[in-house]
Design a protein around this motif. Structure first.
Motif, PDB file in Angstrom:
ATOM      1  N   ALA A 103       4.069   9.252  15.144  1.00  0.00           N
ATOM      2  CA  ALA A 103       5.391   8.622  15.093  1.00  0.00           C
ATOM      3  C   ALA A 103       5.392   7.436  14.135  1.00  0.00           C
ATOM      4  O   ALA A 103       6.335   7.228  13.363  1.00  0.00           O
ATOM      5  N   LEU A 104       4.323   6.638  14.185  1.00  0.00           N
ATOM      6  CA  LEU A 104       4.207   5.489  13.298  1.00  0.00           C
ATOM      7  C   LEU A 104       4.164   5.931  11.841  1.00  0.00           C
ATOM      8  O   LEU A 104       4.797   5.319  10.969  1.00  0.00           O
ATOM      9  N   ALA A 105       3.424   6.997  11.576  1.00  0.00           N
ATOM     10  CA  ALA A 105       3.337   7.521  10.214  1.00  0.00           C
ATOM     11  C   ALA A 105       4.693   8.003   9.728  1.00  0.00           C
ATOM     12  O   ALA A 105       5.084   7.759   8.576  1.00  0.00           O
ATOM     13  N   SER A 106       5.432   8.667  10.621  1.00  0.00           N
ATOM     14  CA  SER A 106       6.751   9.178  10.246  1.00  0.00           C
ATOM     15  C   SER A 106       7.699   8.038   9.891  1.00  0.00           C
ATOM     16  O   SER A 106       8.462   8.130   8.912  1.00  0.00           O
ATOM     17  N   TYR A 118       0.844  -1.187   0.000  1.00  0.00           N
ATOM     18  CA  TYR A 118       0.000   0.000   0.000  1.00  0.00           C
ATOM     19  C   TYR A 118       0.883   1.240   0.000  1.00  0.00           C
ATOM     20  O   TYR A 118       1.875   1.310   0.743  1.00  0.00           O
ATOM     21  N   ALA A 119       0.514   2.220  -0.800  1.00  0.00           N
ATOM     22  CA  ALA A 119       1.219   3.498  -0.818  1.00  0.00           C
ATOM     23  C   ALA A 119       0.236   4.588  -1.225  1.00  0.00           C
ATOM     24  O   ALA A 119      -0.585   4.392  -2.123  1.00  0.00           O
ATOM     25  N   CYS A 120       0.313   5.721  -0.542  1.00  0.00           N
ATOM     26  CA  CYS A 120      -0.549   6.855  -0.888  1.00  0.00           C
ATOM     27  C   CYS A 120       0.137   8.141  -0.449  1.00  0.00           C
ATOM     28  O   CYS A 120       1.104   8.109   0.329  1.00  0.00           O
ATOM     29  N   ASP A 121      -0.338   9.264  -0.934  1.00  0.00           N
ATOM     30  CA  ASP A 121       0.210  10.553  -0.540  1.00  0.00           C
ATOM     31  C   ASP A 121       0.158  10.711   0.973  1.00  0.00           C
ATOM     32  O   ASP A 121      -0.844  10.365   1.616  1.00  0.00           O
ATOM     33  N   ALA A 122       1.222  11.239   1.539  1.00  0.00           N
ATOM     34  CA  ALA A 122       1.299  11.423   2.986  1.00  0.00           C
ATOM     35  C   ALA A 122       0.834  12.822   3.379  1.00  0.00           C
ATOM     36  O   ALA A 122       0.821  13.748   2.565  1.00  0.00           O
ATOM     37  N   TRP A 123       0.446  12.962   4.626  1.00  0.00           N
ATOM     38  CA  TRP A 123       0.073  14.256   5.189  1.00  0.00           C
ATOM     39  C   TRP A 123       0.436  14.250   6.669  1.00  0.00           C
ATOM     40  O   TRP A 123       0.785  13.214   7.239  1.00  0.00           O
ATOM     41  N   SER A 124       0.353  15.401   7.299  1.00  0.00           N
ATOM     42  CA  SER A 124       0.688  15.526   8.715  1.00  0.00           C
ATOM     43  C   SER A 124      -0.452  14.987   9.572  1.00  0.00           C
ATOM     44  O   SER A 124      -1.609  15.387   9.400  1.00  0.00           O
ATOM     45  N   ILE A 125      -0.124  14.063  10.469  1.00  0.00           N
ATOM     46  CA  ILE A 125      -1.122  13.496  11.377  1.00  0.00           C
ATOM     47  C   ILE A 125      -0.965  14.150  12.741  1.00  0.00           C
ATOM     48  O   ILE A 125       0.099  14.076  13.367  1.00  0.00           O
ATOM     49  N   TYR A 162       5.188   9.833   0.721  1.00  0.00           N
ATOM     50  CA  TYR A 162       4.188   8.768   0.642  1.00  0.00           C
ATOM     51  C   TYR A 162       4.154   7.969   1.941  1.00  0.00           C
ATOM     52  O   TYR A 162       5.201   7.637   2.496  1.00  0.00           O
ATOM     53  N   PHE A 163       2.938   7.674   2.413  1.00  0.00           N
ATOM     54  CA  PHE A 163       2.769   6.639   3.422  1.00  0.00           C
ATOM     55  C   PHE A 163       2.883   5.297   2.714  1.00  0.00           C
ATOM     56  O   PHE A 163       2.391   5.131   1.588  1.00  0.00           O
ATOM     57  N   VAL A 164       3.482   4.317   3.399  1.00  0.00           N
ATOM     58  CA  VAL A 164       3.557   2.974   2.825  1.00  0.00           C
ATOM     59  C   VAL A 164       3.168   1.939   3.878  1.00  0.00           C
ATOM     60  O   VAL A 164       3.159   2.210   5.081  1.00  0.00           O
ATOM     61  N   GLY A 165       2.848   0.734   3.409  1.00  0.00           N
ATOM     62  CA  GLY A 165       2.554  -0.373   4.296  1.00  0.00           C
ATOM     63  C   GLY A 165       1.252  -0.224   5.054  1.00  0.00           C
ATOM     64  O   GLY A 165       0.272   0.345   4.553  1.00  0.00           O
ATOM     65  N   GLU A 166       1.239  -0.732   6.296  1.00  0.00           N
ATOM     66  CA  GLU A 166       0.023  -0.726   7.111  1.00  0.00           C
ATOM     67  C   GLU A 166      -0.506   0.680   7.346  1.00  0.00           C
ATOM     68  O   GLU A 166      -1.715   0.899   7.382  1.00  0.00           O
ATOM     69  N   VAL A 167       0.402   1.643   7.518  1.00  0.00           N
ATOM     70  CA  VAL A 167      -0.028   3.021   7.747  1.00  0.00           C
ATOM     71  C   VAL A 167      -0.828   3.539   6.561  1.00  0.00           C
ATOM     72  O   VAL A 167      -1.870   4.179   6.723  1.00  0.00           O
ATOM     73  N   ALA A 168      -0.354   3.257   5.347  1.00  0.00           N
ATOM     74  CA  ALA A 168      -1.097   3.684   4.159  1.00  0.00           C
ATOM     75  C   ALA A 168      -2.448   2.984   4.101  1.00  0.00           C
ATOM     76  O   ALA A 168      -3.468   3.602   3.737  1.00  0.00           O
ATOM     77  N   GLY A 169      -2.466   1.694   4.469  1.00  0.00           N
ATOM     78  CA  GLY A 169      -3.719   0.945   4.438  1.00  0.00           C
ATOM     79  C   GLY A 169      -4.745   1.477   5.424  1.00  0.00           C
ATOM     80  O   GLY A 169      -5.943   1.502   5.131  1.00  0.00           O
ATOM     81  N   ARG A 170      -4.275   1.894   6.604  1.00  0.00           N
ATOM     82  CA  ARG A 170      -5.208   2.373   7.629  1.00  0.00           C
ATOM     83  C   ARG A 170      -5.580   3.842   7.444  1.00  0.00           C
ATOM     84  O   ARG A 170      -6.749   4.213   7.461  1.00  0.00           O
ATOM     85  N   GLN A 171      -4.557   4.681   7.282  1.00  0.00           N
ATOM     86  CA  GLN A 171      -4.811   6.122   7.234  1.00  0.00           C
ATOM     87  C   GLN A 171      -5.313   6.587   5.868  1.00  0.00           C
ATOM     88  O   GLN A 171      -6.100   7.529   5.795  1.00  0.00           O
TER      89      GLN A 171
END
Length: 344
Positions: free
Chosen positions: A48-51, A33-40, A62-71
């Motif tokens: 911290a997990l997102a970072s 999973y990968a998607c555009d990242a933003w500030s959480i 980009y967020f990747v992995g589980e973080v991208a899947g959830r957020q």
């Protein structure tokens, strides 16, 4: 200095890695999973997990992995196109893989072995190699191979990169069925030679996922995206409006649709060879879904054996990355032999 070999299987469902780590031959896996990242904001732990799971590709985060899947669930693309391997999202998975290797691998020049489905190999081999070189660094060596070759090498070679006990590349012949998410790939290796007429491709686990997705909508008016539908297919608990649902029949039917399609294509491609070969090796994340129907047709079909110290990181899903790793070890032996010959 040791060459660090990384077998990297960039699948549509998950990224699987087998590499030279500080604790020996190590493995890693994370969702593709990968998607555009933003500030959480508002939750320090999630921030911290997102970072930790944010990478930069071409100046974009980009967020990747589980973080991208959830957020980023609503922002995820399915990736179910041939061009996915050229996308920033695919490159983001590469960058995360490099991050893992940077943290856990031993020191040394790196050899990355990656693959492509049979149907994409000739067209996308060089573009993928160029992208990989960009993100893994000019000092890395990149090798791109047809994806099912990983299964073959995992069976024929050991982790040192030499033929395993009882294996003989010159006399053995094997059919390969690699059941991935996007595609199922078929090849036949006859006494070490690729048989083009017995190689091909059909749909992968996504066939079962899409079948289940449609069943949920038609029978229960449940609208689930592909990510949720895959989790249900693999046995995840199902809740709808707070109620638990039993979907065993729907799940089994969806798997049977995939199994029939794979068995039919395997029969079409290998019918002229299958009775004379040593066996048919089944691998990939969907191996368990198709093994029964294939064994009914061919008693010498079986899921490839995969052994790893950590049982949580073993099984047919890792056969591709393991085979890439073993092929990489074989390649380093050839390089070493070439240097020895020149010095002699």
């Amino acid at each position: 200095m040791q060459t660090v070999v990384v077998g990297l299987d960039l699948g549509h469902s998950a990224v699987k890695m087998t590499f030279d780590g500080k604790k020996g031959t190590e493995r890693a896996i994370f969702p593709s999973y990968a998607c555009d990242a933003w500030s959480i904001d508002g939750d320090d732990h999630q921030a911290a997990l997102a970072s930790e799971n944010t990478v930069t590709v071409n100046g974009r985060d980009y967020f990747v992995g589980e973080v991208a899947g959830r957020q980023g669930k609503s922002k995820l693309s399915t990736g179910l196109t041939d061009e996915w391997v050229l996308s920033n999202e695919h490159a983001a998975l590469m960058v995360m893989a490099r991050k893992i290797v940077d943290e856990r691998a031993v020191s040394g020049k790196r050899l990355w072995v990656l693959g492509l489905p049979v149907s994409l190999f000739s067209s996308y081999r060089q573009p993928l190699k160029d992208i990989a070189q960009l993100h893994f660094g000019d000092d890395s060596e990149i090798r791109i191979v047809p994806q099912p070759i990983g299964v073959y090498q995992a069976h024929m070679l050991n982790r040192a990169g030499v033929p395993g006990r009882g294996r003989d590349l010159a006399s053995e012949s094997w059919g390969i069925v690699d059941v991935g998410y996007y595609t199922t790939d078929f090849i036949l290796m006859e006494q070490g030679h690729w048989i083009d007429a017995a190689s091909g491709v059909c749909g992968g686990v996504r066939v079962a996922v899409e079948t289940l997705q449609n069943l949920l909508n038609d029978r229960y008016k449940l609208k689930r995206d592909l990510i949720s539908s895959e989790r249900i297919l693999r046995g995840a608990a199902v809740k709808h409006m707070g109620e638990d649902l039993s979907l065993e029949k729907e799940i089994e039917y969806a798997k049977s649709v995939l199994a029939t399609q794979v068995a039919d294509m395997a029969s079409k491609l290998m019918k002229d060879y299958v009775e004379e070969i040593d066996g048919v090796l089944i691998a990939g994340g969907g191996a368990e879904m198709v093994a029964g129907p294939l064994r009914e047709r061919w008693p010498h079909a079986r899921i490839i054996t995969d052994m790893h110290d950590d049982a949580r990181l073993s099984g047919p899903r890792f056969s591709i990355s393991e085979g890439y790793y073993r092929l990489g070890r074989f390649t380093t032996l050839l390089h070493l032999q070439g240097k020895t010959d020149k010095a002699a």
